[in-house]
Design a protein around this motif. Structure first.
Motif, mmCIF file in Angstrom:
data_model
loop_
_atom_site.group_PDB
_atom_site.id
_atom_site.type_symbol
_atom_site.label_atom_id
_atom_site.label_comp_id
_atom_site.label_asym_id
_atom_site.label_seq_id
_atom_site.Cartn_x
_atom_site.Cartn_y
_atom_site.Cartn_z
ATOM 1 N N ILE A 31 -1.298 1.760 9.271
ATOM 2 C CA ILE A 31 -0.096 2.671 9.251
ATOM 3 C C ILE A 31 0.294 2.643 7.795
ATOM 4 C CG2 ILE A 31 2.310 3.312 9.705
ATOM 5 C CD1 ILE A 31 1.534 2.420 12.521
ATOM 6 N N VAL A 32 0.684 3.912 6.937
ATOM 7 C CA VAL A 32 1.053 3.881 5.700
ATOM 8 C C VAL A 32 2.456 3.713 5.721
ATOM 9 C CG1 VAL A 32 1.322 5.003 3.536
ATOM 10 C CG2 VAL A 32 -0.843 4.934 4.681
ATOM 11 N N ASP A 33 3.239 2.695 5.318
ATOM 12 C CA ASP A 33 4.715 2.616 5.353
ATOM 13 C C ASP A 33 5.180 2.855 3.767
ATOM 14 O OD1 ASP A 33 7.317 1.948 5.489
ATOM 15 O OD2 ASP A 33 6.971 -0.062 5.481
ATOM 16 N N ASP A 34 5.772 3.955 3.499
ATOM 17 C CA ASP A 34 6.253 4.135 2.219
ATOM 18 C C ASP A 34 7.713 4.136 2.053
ATOM 19 O OD1 ASP A 34 6.820 6.502 3.263
ATOM 20 O OD2 ASP A 34 5.757 7.780 2.218
ATOM 21 N N SER A 35 8.480 3.531 3.174
ATOM 22 C CA SER A 35 10.056 3.789 2.955
ATOM 23 C C SER A 35 10.621 2.330 2.801
ATOM 24 C CB SER A 35 10.468 4.106 4.429
ATOM 25 O OG SER A 35 10.039 3.533 5.547
ATOM 26 N N LEU A 72 10.905 -1.217 7.629
ATOM 27 C CA LEU A 72 10.275 -0.520 8.830
ATOM 28 C C LEU A 72 9.241 -1.196 9.741
ATOM 29 C CD1 LEU A 72 10.324 1.952 10.489
ATOM 30 C CD2 LEU A 72 8.312 3.091 8.891
ATOM 31 N N TYR A 73 8.593 -2.017 9.099
ATOM 32 C CA TYR A 73 7.571 -2.900 9.634
ATOM 33 C C TYR A 73 7.767 -4.094 9.243
ATOM 34 C CZ TYR A 73 5.580 1.356 11.545
ATOM 35 O OH TYR A 73 5.353 2.699 12.151
ATOM 36 N N ASN A 74 7.819 -5.388 9.701
ATOM 37 C CA ASN A 74 7.902 -6.657 9.189
ATOM 38 C C ASN A 74 6.852 -7.445 9.555
ATOM 39 O OD1 ASN A 74 11.112 -7.383 8.991
ATOM 40 N ND2 ASN A 74 10.925 -5.918 10.534
ATOM 41 N N CYS A 75 6.265 -7.825 8.518
ATOM 42 C CA CYS A 75 4.742 -8.534 8.449
ATOM 43 C C CYS A 75 4.984 -9.862 8.402
ATOM 44 C CB CYS A 75 4.051 -8.026 7.198
ATOM 45 S SG CYS A 75 3.799 -6.323 7.246
ATOM 46 N N MET A 76 4.149 -10.717 9.311
ATOM 47 C CA MET A 76 4.135 -12.033 9.434
ATOM 48 C C MET A 76 3.651 -12.866 8.491
ATOM 49 S SD MET A 76 5.824 -12.229 12.444
ATOM 50 C CE MET A 76 5.590 -13.885 13.204
ATOM 51 N N ASP A 77 2.919 -12.171 7.575
ATOM 52 C CA ASP A 77 2.497 -12.993 6.351
ATOM 53 C C ASP A 77 3.426 -13.241 5.057
ATOM 54 O OD1 ASP A 77 2.451 -10.401 5.465
ATOM 55 O OD2 ASP A 77 -0.104 -10.659 5.047
ATOM 56 N N ASP A 78 4.676 -12.587 5.489
ATOM 57 C CA ASP A 78 5.704 -12.464 4.465
ATOM 58 C C ASP A 78 6.822 -13.568 4.945
ATOM 59 O OD1 ASP A 78 7.093 -10.711 1.830
ATOM 60 O OD2 ASP A 78 8.503 -11.621 3.527
ATOM 61 N N PRO A 79 7.080 -14.445 4.197
ATOM 62 C CA PRO A 79 7.960 -15.697 4.840
ATOM 63 C C PRO A 79 9.397 -14.908 5.085
ATOM 64 C CG PRO A 79 7.824 -15.826 2.693
ATOM 65 C CD PRO A 79 6.778 -14.811 2.757
ATOM 66 N N ASP A 90 16.631 -0.828 1.256
ATOM 67 C CA ASP A 90 17.830 -1.158 0.465
ATOM 68 C C ASP A 90 17.712 -1.383 -0.753
ATOM 69 O OD1 ASP A 90 16.515 -3.597 0.724
ATOM 70 O OD2 ASP A 90 18.400 -4.615 1.307
ATOM 71 N N SER A 91 16.465 -0.986 -1.359
ATOM 72 C CA SER A 91 16.338 -1.196 -2.818
ATOM 73 C C SER A 91 15.208 -0.085 -3.152
ATOM 74 C CB SER A 91 15.957 -2.698 -3.428
ATOM 75 O OG SER A 91 14.851 -3.209 -2.653
ATOM 76 N N THR A 92 13.960 -0.615 -3.789
ATOM 77 C CA THR A 92 13.013 0.388 -4.246
ATOM 78 C C THR A 92 11.873 0.082 -3.485
ATOM 79 O OG1 THR A 92 13.586 0.223 -6.534
ATOM 80 C CG2 THR A 92 11.527 1.201 -5.940
ATOM 81 N N PRO A 93 11.623 1.355 -2.630
ATOM 82 C CA PRO A 93 10.480 1.105 -1.624
ATOM 83 C C PRO A 93 9.048 1.178 -2.246
ATOM 84 C CG PRO A 93 11.908 3.007 -1.162
ATOM 85 C CD PRO A 93 12.578 2.469 -2.491
ATOM 86 N N VAL A 94 8.190 0.470 -1.558
ATOM 87 C CA VAL A 94 6.872 0.130 -2.195
ATOM 88 C C VAL A 94 5.757 0.551 -1.066
ATOM 89 C CG1 VAL A 94 5.245 -1.431 -2.795
ATOM 90 C CG2 VAL A 94 7.458 -1.812 -3.530
ATOM 91 N N THR A 95 4.992 1.443 -1.405
ATOM 92 C CA THR A 95 4.012 2.102 -0.648
ATOM 93 C C THR A 95 2.897 0.948 -0.087
ATOM 94 O OG1 THR A 95 3.902 4.226 -1.445
ATOM 95 C CG2 THR A 95 2.043 3.737 -0.018
ATOM 96 N N ARG A 96 2.726 0.748 1.080
ATOM 97 C CA ARG A 96 1.842 -0.415 1.657
ATOM 98 C C ARG A 96 1.252 0.092 2.991
ATOM 99 N NH1 ARG A 96 5.735 -4.936 4.599
ATOM 100 N NH2 ARG A 96 7.095 -3.314 5.641
ATOM 101 N N THR A 97 0.158 -0.498 3.174
ATOM 102 C CA THR A 97 -0.656 -0.107 4.574
ATOM 103 C C THR A 97 -0.458 -1.342 5.434
ATOM 104 O OG1 THR A 97 -2.192 1.460 3.314
ATOM 105 C CG2 THR A 97 -2.993 0.485 5.522
ATOM 106 N N ILE A 98 -0.122 -1.240 6.388
ATOM 107 C CA ILE A 98 0.336 -2.212 7.575
ATOM 108 C C ILE A 98 -0.515 -2.190 8.750
ATOM 109 C CG2 ILE A 98 2.463 -2.695 6.445
ATOM 110 C CD1 ILE A 98 2.360 -1.422 9.995
#
Length: 510
Positions: free
Chosen positions: A341-345, A295-302, A349-357
């Motif tokens: 924003i809390v992204d829990d979705s 849902l949100y693509n974080c720039m610190d993840d390659p 396409d696999s297992t969602p992980v709750t994260r705050t972005i």
């Protein structure tokens, strides 16, 4: 399908967007790949395949070198978009992403999904509220009382809300303007869509490579109705059959990007769609979705950074060739101008992980990309729909998306959602920012018809100039529990709920 904007986009504040663009456009080249202890074929022997985007410098020598590195790292090239330096790759080597990022000339690279590629199946988007025979008869009777109306137009409160019914009498739009619906496919055999459909500008981009064979752009099944509904909102013909679109004289095309197995909109599909639209003379694209699986693509993840890079390259390429993009703001009632924003979705396409972005560092695609017009949703009372995502400096404009909970119209069906076309010649009600974006795309098409030489940036400025801003409401306690359901920041000219205002089709042509 859960992720579509029918349950869910301006881009980042300008300084942030420019920073994003610069960071993606001038990444330093990585060192050449280091030796590995085991051959790629050996490591991949029993592993499942994943899809990747590899983003390179844009010159033939570099691209050729990177292709050799891709093969050495255990990858297979699916398609290469030389003009934007994006290569779509499949690999079963679990270390492919890490290895290819070391190759000289690679700016970014990453997996476009978190689950392996699987065999094709069907997707179920859930039930829509179809118009019954009895409801249709009642609506036709009411429509007949208004001369010149389409048979089901009495239930189209959304057209009247933005003056599209009156605008059609002045200028219904030019058939030299095409809006491409990047979505689940479009049923061009629908009698309200057939007169305005452009097959020559339609394709199936699933897998990252365009298929233009006859009917490839059509939905897999009747359950993949989302794109057909969106297309009708934009350009359903005024032909005395059913409903009308906002711009009933323009052309509409379908570019299918939804995966046949799970219905998701993977990055390589969307890259293909933007490039195809640009290369086939499409003036406007409608994007009522977010790019999966994040849902949100974080720039610190390659991996996520590579997705942002690839999709941004493709949409910027289309802008440079004269294509304006509109996208839905989202259906999570998120404030995209907030700090967290809390992204829990995600990933979906696999297992969602709750994260705050942080939405200034993690991007909703294509909504938060530079130059993309982000659209929030309103109901019949011209108030932000309860589900619509918003954000000052993020949302550009607003448009009718429907609100079945708090904003009900005085129409034959008393349904606060949007009535439009469905596969197999049917009609149904849906709501969401997915429905708001095509209303704005229709108005953009009317403006392009009026100003055929307007650039994407000029069209965006015209959209903002003709909008009507209701201003922030004094209270937004929709459920009456004494708690504000969202906070609107800004003034009467620009604010977080409506951006520059609700689109006005009549003003666009008057």
């Amino acid at each position: 399908m859960a992720h579509l904007r029918s349950r869910r986009r301006l881009a980042l504040a300008v300084p942030v967007v420019l920073s994003l663009t610069a960071s993606l456009g001038f990444l330093p080249a990585a060192a050449s790949a280091a030796p590995r202890t085991a051959p790629a074929a050996e490591r991949a022997a029993d592993a499942p395949s994943l899809a990747y985007v590899v983003n390179t410098e844009v010159d033939r020598r570099t691209i050729a070198s990177v292709k050799r590195a891709i093969a050495a790292a255990g990858g297979t090239v699916v398609v290469t978009y030389d003009r934007i330096g994006v290569i779509v790759v499949h690999s079963a080597d679990p270390s492919f992403g890490e290895e290819i990022r070391k190759a000289r000339g690679v700016r970014s690279a990453g997996a476009t999904r978190t689950a392996p590629l699987t065999a094709a199946g069907t997707t179920d988007e859930g039930a829509a509220d179809y118009l019954t025979a009895a409801e249709a008869a009642r609506t036709r009777a009411a429509s007949a009382a208004a001369p010149g109306s389409e048979p089901l137009e009495a239930d189209q409160w959304d057209l009247r809300a933005i003056g599209a019914d009156e605008a059609a009498k002045i200028n219904p739009g030019s058939d030299k303007v095409t809006v491409a619906v990047i979505d689940t496919g479009v049923d061009d055999t629908h009698p309200d869509l057939a007169p305005n459909f452009s097959a020559a500008q339609s394709a199936n981009c699933v897998g990252g490579k365009a298929d233009t064979s006859e009917g490839a752009w059509r939905p897999y099944t009747a359950d993949d109705y989302h794109g057909t509904h969106v297309a009708g909102e934009i350009a359903a013909a005024r032909n005395g059959i059913g409903v009308a679109g906002v711009a009933p004289g323009v052309k509409v095309a379908g570019i299918k990007v939804s995966d046949p197995d799970n219905g998701l909109f993977y990055p390589e599909n969307v890259v293909c769609a933007f490039v195809f639209a640009a290369d086939h003379g499409v003036e406007i694209t409608n994007n009522s979705y977010y790019v999966d699986p994040w849902l949100y693509n974080c720039m610190d993840d390659p991996d996520q950074k590579a997705i942002v890079d690839a999709v941004n390259r493709a949409q910027l390429y289309a802008q440079k060739k004269g294509t304006l993009h509109l996208a839905s703001a989202g259906n999570s009632n998120h404030d995209l101008a907030s700090d967290a924003i809390v992204d829990d979705s995600s990933p979906d396409d696999s297992t969602p992980v709750t994260r705050t972005i942080d939405p200034s560092e993690c991007f909703d695609l294509p909504t938060q990309l530079p130059g993309v017009v982000t659209v929030s949703a309103t109901g019949v009372q011209n108030l932000k729909s309860y589900y619509s995502t918003y954000g000052r400096g993020v949302v550009d404009i607003a448009a009718p998306g429907g609100d079945r909970r708090y904003q009900l119209p005085d129409t034959p069906s008393k349904d606060g959602r949007i009535l439009s076309t469905m596969p197999n010649g049917e009609y149904a009600f849906l709501q969401g920012t997915s429905m708001a974006s095509p209303h704005a795309a229709g108005v953009a098409a009317l403006l392009k018809s009026e100003y055929p030489r307007a650039t994407p940036a000029q069209l965006q400025a015209l959209l903002k100039a003709q909008a009507d801003n209701p201003g922030c409401p004094e209270s937004y306690d929709q459920d009456g529990d004494g708690v504000q359901d969202a906070t609107c920041e800004g003034g009467d000219r620009v604010n977080g709920f409506y951006g520059f205002g609700v689109v006005n089709a009549l003003r666009a042509v008057d």
